[in-house]
Design a protein around this motif. Structure first.
Motif, PDB file in Angstrom:
ATOM      1  N   SER A 119      -5.227   9.818  -5.853  1.00 15.97           N
ATOM      2  CA  SER A 119      -4.509  10.285  -7.075  1.00 15.97           C
ATOM      3  C   SER A 119      -5.202   9.722  -8.398  1.00 15.97           C
ATOM      4  N   CYS A 120      -5.413  10.425  -9.126  1.00 15.23           N
ATOM      5  CA  CYS A 120      -5.931   9.960 -10.580  1.00 15.23           C
ATOM      6  C   CYS A 120      -4.814   9.473 -11.571  1.00 15.23           C
ATOM      7  N   ALA A 153      -6.301   0.857 -12.458  1.00 15.47           N
ATOM      8  CA  ALA A 153      -7.516   1.149 -12.942  1.00 15.47           C
ATOM      9  C   ALA A 153      -8.019   2.414 -12.183  1.00 15.47           C
ATOM     10  N   PHE A 154      -9.175   3.494 -12.592  1.00 12.99           N
ATOM     11  CA  PHE A 154      -9.494   4.238 -12.126  1.00 12.99           C
ATOM     12  C   PHE A 154     -10.227   3.749 -10.997  1.00 12.99           C
ATOM     13  N   ARG A 155     -10.710   4.532  -9.861  1.00 11.82           N
ATOM     14  CA  ARG A 155     -11.726   4.192  -8.989  1.00 11.82           C
ATOM     15  C   ARG A 155     -12.640   5.438  -9.224  1.00 11.82           C
ATOM     16  N   TYR A 156     -13.991   5.150  -9.268  1.00 15.08           N
ATOM     17  CA  TYR A 156     -14.936   6.074  -9.474  1.00 15.08           C
ATOM     18  C   TYR A 156     -15.988   6.326  -8.328  1.00 15.08           C
ATOM     19  N   GLY A 157     -16.226   7.317  -8.160  1.00 14.97           N
ATOM     20  CA  GLY A 157     -17.279   7.674  -7.126  1.00 14.97           C
ATOM     21  C   GLY A 157     -18.550   8.490  -7.836  1.00 14.97           C
ATOM     22  N   GLY A 163      -9.742   8.661  -7.741  1.00 15.20           N
ATOM     23  CA  GLY A 163      -8.414   7.968  -7.133  1.00 15.20           C
ATOM     24  C   GLY A 163      -8.103   6.658  -8.221  1.00 15.20           C
ATOM     25  N   LYS A 164      -7.219   5.782  -7.808  1.00 13.45           N
ATOM     26  CA  LYS A 164      -6.953   4.761  -8.607  1.00 13.45           C
ATOM     27  C   LYS A 164      -6.493   3.561  -7.617  1.00 13.45           C
TER      28      LYS A 164
END
Length: 186
Positions: A119-120, A153-157, A163-164
Motif C-alpha cells: 500500500s502507498c 517511506a515509499f518504496r519505489y520500483g 508500497g511503503k
C-alpha cells in the motif's frame, strides 16, 4: 534535533542526536550493519511467525530472550506486521500477498525493524484516544511509545511508488560489548 549533554557518551548516544530519517539512512545503507529479512504471507496468523523470526534473530545477535529491549522490539514487530496485514493489503484476501520483515543492527548505535507492504498509504498516528472498550487504534501509538523513533517511506520500483516501508528504531548500547555474529538466513 535533541542536544546531547556533554557528560554523556556521544558514541553510545549517537542515535539520540539523529532524526529518524538519518537513523534509517545509517541502518539501510551504512557500513558494518548486520541485516536479515524474511518474506511472509500477509495474513493475520503470520504475525506470530514474524515475532518468532525477530526473537530468534535477536538471540542470535546476543540479546537475551527475557530482556526489556527484546520485549519492546517484539511488541513493535507485532504491531507493524498487524498494521501491514490490516491496512497494507492491496489485493483481495483470496489472493496471496506478501510483506517483508527486516532487522538491521549496527552495534554501538541502533537496531532497526522494517516492515514493508504494497500500500502507498502512509501511516498516521491517530491523536484521538481510543475508548477503553475499543479493540483497535493503538498500534502506532504503541510503536511510538516503545521505540526510540519511527518513520515511514515509499518504496519505489520501475513504475514509481510500489508500497511503503515502516521503520522503528531502538538505541541498543547494551549490544556494543557482545561478540559479533553473522545474521542467520531466514
Amino acid at each position: 534535533m535533541r542536544t546531547v549533554p556533554a557528560y554523556q557518551n556521544r558514541e553510545v548516544d549517537a542515535m539520540t542526536a539523529l532524526s529518524s530519517r538519518e537513523s534509517l539512512a545509517v541502518l539501510a545503507y551504512g557500513t558494518e550493519v548486520e541485516r536479515v529479512a524474511v518474506e511472509i504471507d500477509s495474513c493475520e496468523h503470520n504475525v506470530g511467525k514474524a515475532r518468532r523470526f525477530a526473537r530468534e534473530q535477536l538471540v542470535c545477535w546476543g540479546l537475551p530472550e527475557d530482556n526489556e529491549l527484546t520485549d519492546r522490539v517484539l511488541l513493535v514487530v507485532s504491531e507493524l506486521v498487524t498494521n501491514a496485514v490490516l491496512h497494507g493489503r492491496t489485493r483481495p484476501h483470496a489472493e496471496t500477498e506478501t510483506l517483508e520483515v527486516a532487522l538491521a543492527l549496527k552495534r554501538d548505535f541502533a537496531l532497526g525493524v522494517m516492515v514493508t507492504d504494497n500500500s502507498c498509504g502512509l501511516p498516521i498516528v491517530n491523536n484521538i484516544r481510543p475508548s477503553v472498550c475499543s479493540i483497535s487504534g493503538r498500534g502506532l501509538a504503541l510503536v511510538k511509545a516503545q521505540s526510540d523513533g519511527w518513520t515511514a517511506a515509499f518504496r519505489y520500483g520501475r513504475e514509481g511508488a510500489s508500497g511503503k516501508a515502516v521503520w522503528a528504531f531502538f538505541k541498543c548500547p547494551q549490544l556494543a560489548s557482545l561478540p559479533e555474529s553473522m545474521p542467520q538466513s531466514a
